[in-house]
Design an enzyme around this catalytic site. Structure first.
Site, PDB file in Angstrom:
ATOM      1  NE  ARG A  74      22.915   0.219  79.976  1.00 48.28           N
ATOM      2  CZ  ARG A  74      23.804   1.382  80.190  1.00 48.28           C
ATOM      3  NH1 ARG A  74      23.213   2.485  80.349  1.00 48.28           N
ATOM      4  NH2 ARG A  74      24.663   1.219  80.458  1.00 48.28           N
ATOM      5  CG  HIS A 118      27.283   1.968  85.009  1.00 53.70           C
ATOM      6  ND1 HIS A 118      26.277   1.966  84.122  1.00 53.70           N
ATOM      7  CD2 HIS A 118      27.572   3.145  85.352  1.00 53.70           C
ATOM      8  CE1 HIS A 118      25.822   3.485  83.877  1.00 53.70           C
ATOM      9  NE2 HIS A 118      26.951   4.244  84.943  1.00 53.70           N
ATOM     10  CD  GLU A 163      28.572   7.316  79.961  1.00 58.16           C
ATOM     11  OE1 GLU A 163      29.006   7.993  80.957  1.00 58.16           O
ATOM     12  OE2 GLU A 163      27.428   7.861  79.714  1.00 58.16           O
ATOM     13  CG  ASN A 301      25.326   5.978  78.028  1.00 51.26           C
ATOM     14  OD1 ASN A 301      24.196   4.864  77.689  1.00 51.26           O
ATOM     15  ND2 ASN A 301      25.946   5.476  78.975  1.00 51.26           N
ATOM     16  CE1 TYR A 303      21.937  11.616  80.626  1.00 52.13           C
ATOM     17  CE2 TYR A 303      23.745  10.474  79.751  1.00 52.13           C
ATOM     18  CZ  TYR A 303      22.715  10.495  80.563  1.00 52.13           C
ATOM     19  OH  TYR A 303      22.514   9.284  81.332  1.00 52.13           O
ATOM     20  CD  GLU A 358      23.629   6.111  81.237  1.00 52.34           C
ATOM     21  OE1 GLU A 358      23.840   7.247  81.353  1.00 52.34           O
ATOM     22  OE2 GLU A 358      24.246   5.170  81.608  1.00 52.34           O
TER      23      GLU A 358
HETATM   24  C1  GCO Z   1      27.028   8.691  83.071  1.00 50.31           C
HETATM   25  C2  GCO Z   1      26.708   7.462  83.601  1.00 50.31           C
HETATM   26  C3  GCO Z   1      25.481   7.357  84.468  1.00 50.31           C
HETATM   27  C4  GCO Z   1      25.329   9.137  85.013  1.00 50.31           C
HETATM   28  C5  GCO Z   1      24.441   9.738  84.141  1.00 50.31           C
HETATM   29  C6  GCO Z   1      24.170  11.111  84.368  1.00 50.31           C
HETATM   30  O1  GCO Z   1      26.604   8.871  81.944  1.00 50.31           O
HETATM   31  O2  GCO Z   1      27.961   9.375  83.087  1.00 50.31           O
HETATM   32  O3  GCO Z   1      26.335   6.321  82.752  1.00 50.31           O
HETATM   33  O4  GCO Z   1      26.036   6.720  85.541  1.00 50.31           O
HETATM   34  O5  GCO Z   1      24.441   8.886  86.501  1.00 50.31           O
HETATM   35  O6  GCO Z   1      24.953   9.691  82.835  1.00 50.31           O
HETATM   36  O7  GCO Z   1      25.354  11.941  84.487  1.00 50.31           O
END
Ligand code: GCO
Length: 452
Positions: A74, A118, A163, A301, A303, A358
């Protein structure tokens, strides 16, 4: 039960974070070029001028992807590289770069997934009001049309926006990201409505000018809420909080439903419509129709997450993290459960096949005396997270997972101080060195995640 046979094991990057060549071959200026060029915004004054020099080294980078066994990659297109002024004249050198990259990926058997936006807002568009100007809907649509015309003969998978929570919230509300503005909340709602309409317009244009049937998605983010226990009331509490609208006006962009309900349901969440009534722009039925163009898949995404339980008062509450709670180098909490509950809740609500667009972490990676990069923390993190994702894969329609990131890169306001890659980049020489986790990921892909 585990991952489907054709599960898209991938890695992700974005244009400004890796390409470099920021002022070469006719690329136009975008807001990050301008922002990083001014003192005080970015860690130690770092910029994306050279980054990983992927613009010149893309063949080597694609060779690594093949070597790693990646099924999918991606990446994003820099709007200002193909349309230096954001609209009008096309930069053929920019088109050629992405076209060659796509050919290389296909030749090496890696499926390309394109993200349209992005965060490289062309500076010329920004000067005309950027996301505040309703005309951006048409401009973004024309950009999508160009991408469809030039690349959709070979590329089938597209994500529109990455995002919006971040590029709107951090860029225009808190001002931590380009263009570094702290606008009134009212402006942010206006902008967000244009952002969603631009998404809809792009979906329409991609389909209209596609050279083959496309799979189109969207890649928002948000921290997930996961239940403390699997008691039904805790699960319900987590679900409620995950989709709730935040009360804090300075933080309102951090939510799922404002950014996704309109696209999937054709309506803004009622809770937000009430809470933010005084800030809302005019919203017409026609707008909502445009925003809710059918999409094929839903990307997110993910995390980390917050642990939630049902309080004694029947309201969801956050469970405080214990002292010494595990954290990544960037200080983000390590919460593997978010990769089970996140996709599950999203699938339940939106009923679309899910991609994790992500997921990953930054570690304090260094080149050891033995010439290698040992990153046990990353392997442990990914193993824990992917175990949870495997559980989700057995229950929902889960199509793919993109590790963030293929290689270390420019981490926005933090410059090169954070290392998110599977591949270590020695910025002084541009040498790429496989971290232990890259070998681990390759083995995992080979067995389709069986050993998790
Ligand atoms: C985000 C973006 C990425 C970042 C990653 C780590 O999530 O902020 O998509 O470009 O680099 O997430 O912070």
């Amino acid at each position: 039960m585990g991952f489907s046979k054709d599960f898209a094991w991938g890695a992700a990057t974005s244009a400004y974070q890796i390409e470099g060549a920021a002022s070469l071959d006719g690329k136009g200026l975008h807001i990050w070029d301008v922002y990083t060029g001014e003192k005080g915004h970015i860690y130690e004054g770092h910029t994306g001028e050279v980054a990983c020099d992927h613009y010149h080294r893309y063949k080597e980078d694609v060779a690594m992807m093949k070597e790693m066994g990646l099924k999918a990659y991606r990446f994003s297109i820099d709007w200002s590289r193909v349309l230096p002024e954001g609209r009008g004249k096309v930069n053929e050198a920019g088109i050629a770069f992405y076209s060659n990259l796509i050919d290389e990926l296909l030749a090496q058997g890696v499926e390309p997934y394109i993200t349209l936006y992005h965060w490289e807002l062309p500076y010329e568009i920004y000067k005309r009001g950027g996301w505040m100007n309703p005309k951006i809907v048409e401009w973004f649509g024309d950009y999508a049309k160009l991408v469809a015309e030039r690349f959709s003969d070979r590329v089938k998978y597209f994500f529109t926006l990455n995002e919006p929570q971040c590029f709107v919230g951090l860029g225009f509300l808190t001002g931590e990201h380009a263009p570094g503005i702290q606008a009134p909340v009212r402006d942010i709602f206006e902008m967000s409505h244009n952002v969603l309409k631009a998404h809809g317009q792009a979906v329409q244009m991609l389909r209209q000018y596609a050279k083959q049937p496309l799979i189109i998605g969207y890649a928002p983010t948000s921290s997930v809420c996961y239940p403390q226990t699997e008691k039904p009331e805790d699960i319900e509490a987590a679900r409620q909080m995950f989709f709730a609208m935040p009360e804090d006006e300075k933080n309102w962009t951090w939510n799922v439903s404002w950014w996704s309900d309109p696209i999937l349901f054709g309506e803004y969440p009622e809770e937000g419509m009430k809470r933010y009534e005084k800030y809302l722009p005019t919203i017409t039925q026609e707008d909502m129709k445009l925003i809710s163009q059918p999409i094929d898949v839903y990307g997110q995404n993910i995390y980390n997450g917050k642990c939630v339980r049902m309080g004694d008062d029947g309201k969801p509450e956050i469970v405080k993290r214990h002292e010494g709670f595990p954290r990544t180098a960037m200080d983000w909490p390590v919460t593997p459960q978010c990769l089970y509950w996140g996709p599950k809740f999203l699938y339940e609500r939106y009923q679309k096949p899910i991609y994790i667009t992500e997921n990953g972490l930054s570690c304090h990676d260094t080149l050891s005396l033995d010439g290698q990069v040992h990153d046990p923390n990353r392997i442990d993190f990914l193993a824990r997270y992917l175990k949870e994702l495997k559980r989700a894969a057995g229950e929902i329609d889960l199509r793919g997972y993109f590790q963030w990131s293929l290689m270390d890169n420019f981490e926005w306001a933090r410059g090169y101080s954070e290392r998110f890659g599977l591949i270590y980049v020695d910025y002084a020489t541009q040498k790429r060195i496989w971290k232990d986790s890259a070998y681990w990921y390759r083995a995992l892909i080979q067995t389709n995640g069986e050993e998790l």
